[in-house]
Design an enzyme around this catalytic site. Structure first.
Site, PDB file in Angstrom:
ATOM      1  N   THR A   1     -64.663  47.042  34.216  1.00  0.00           N
ATOM      2  CA  THR A   1     -65.161  46.397  35.243  1.00  0.00           C
ATOM      3  C   THR A   1     -64.580  44.979  35.139  1.00  0.00           C
ATOM      4  O   THR A   1     -64.328  44.270  33.912  1.00  0.00           O
ATOM      5  CB  THR A   1     -66.758  46.163  35.005  1.00  0.00           C
ATOM      6  OG1 THR A   1     -67.286  47.388  35.329  1.00  0.00           O
ATOM      7  CG2 THR A   1     -67.408  45.241  36.197  1.00  0.00           C
TER       8      THR A   1
ATOM      9  N   VAL B   1     -74.285  54.414  45.477  1.00  0.00           N
ATOM     10  CA  VAL B   1     -73.840  53.171  45.295  1.00  0.00           C
ATOM     11  C   VAL B   1     -74.284  52.686  44.017  1.00  0.00           C
ATOM     12  O   VAL B   1     -75.348  52.582  43.495  1.00  0.00           O
ATOM     13  CB  VAL B   1     -74.667  52.403  46.315  1.00  0.00           C
ATOM     14  CG1 VAL B   1     -74.278  50.869  46.356  1.00  0.00           C
ATOM     15  CG2 VAL B   1     -74.330  53.079  47.777  1.00  0.00           C
TER      16      VAL B   1
END
Length: 163
Positions: free
Chosen positions: A46, A75
């Protein structure tokens, strides 16, 4: 007619290895975050940032590398305000990484900044928010993650519970 490459040729060795590890463990969270034989650099990184500019304005951003074996339509935490990232000019900014479902369930970044707002230093607030997530979401890989934080005075912290 144009020639098409076989789909198998479009899959990298690293992706194939990761899928085999996923199939072996049947649990993507464990296979990515907790398994000892998982490679250190799997391409799931990330990218996050927290910024305080010279005018005292704060910003936070998070972009994810995704997760193998996710359900169609899932999501993740990155686009959810308060989960993947959060900022408030009067308090601070935070960006997170880790198990998205746990991060979203606990709105990890907002929780950490709420603790800062209550007077806790950013490093202690990050540690407390991660401990809360781990307690609430379990430690089988489901409660692991990391945070970067900055408060409105420029104090920074990076804390994590991942291996």
């Amino acid at each position: 007619a144009e020639s098409q490459e076989p789909l198998a040729d479009l899959v990298t060795d690293a992706a194939r290895s990761e899928f085999e590890r996923y199939a072996k463990y049947k649990n993507c969270v464990d296979s990515i975050f907790r398994v000892a034989d998982a490679p250190q650099n799997q391409g799931h990184d990330t990218v996050g940032c927290v910024v305080l500019d010279t005018y005292g304005k704060l910003a936070a951003g998070t972009s994810t590398g995704g997760i193998t074996g996710k359900k169609a339509g899932r999501v993740g935490d990155s686009p959810l305000i308060g989960s993947g990232a959060y900022c408030d000019d009067e308090v601070g900014a935070a960006s997170s990484t880790g198990h998205g479902e746990a991060i979203a369930k606990t709105t990890l970044c907002r929780h950490a900044l709420w603790l800062v707002e209550q007077g806790m230093p950013v490093d202690k607030a990050g540690q407390a928010a991660l401990a809360h997530m781990q307690k609430r979401c379990g430690d089988n890989g489901g409660g692991t993650g990391g945070l970067i934080l900055i408060d409105n005075k420029g104090n920074t912290a990076r804390v994590f519970t991942t291996q």
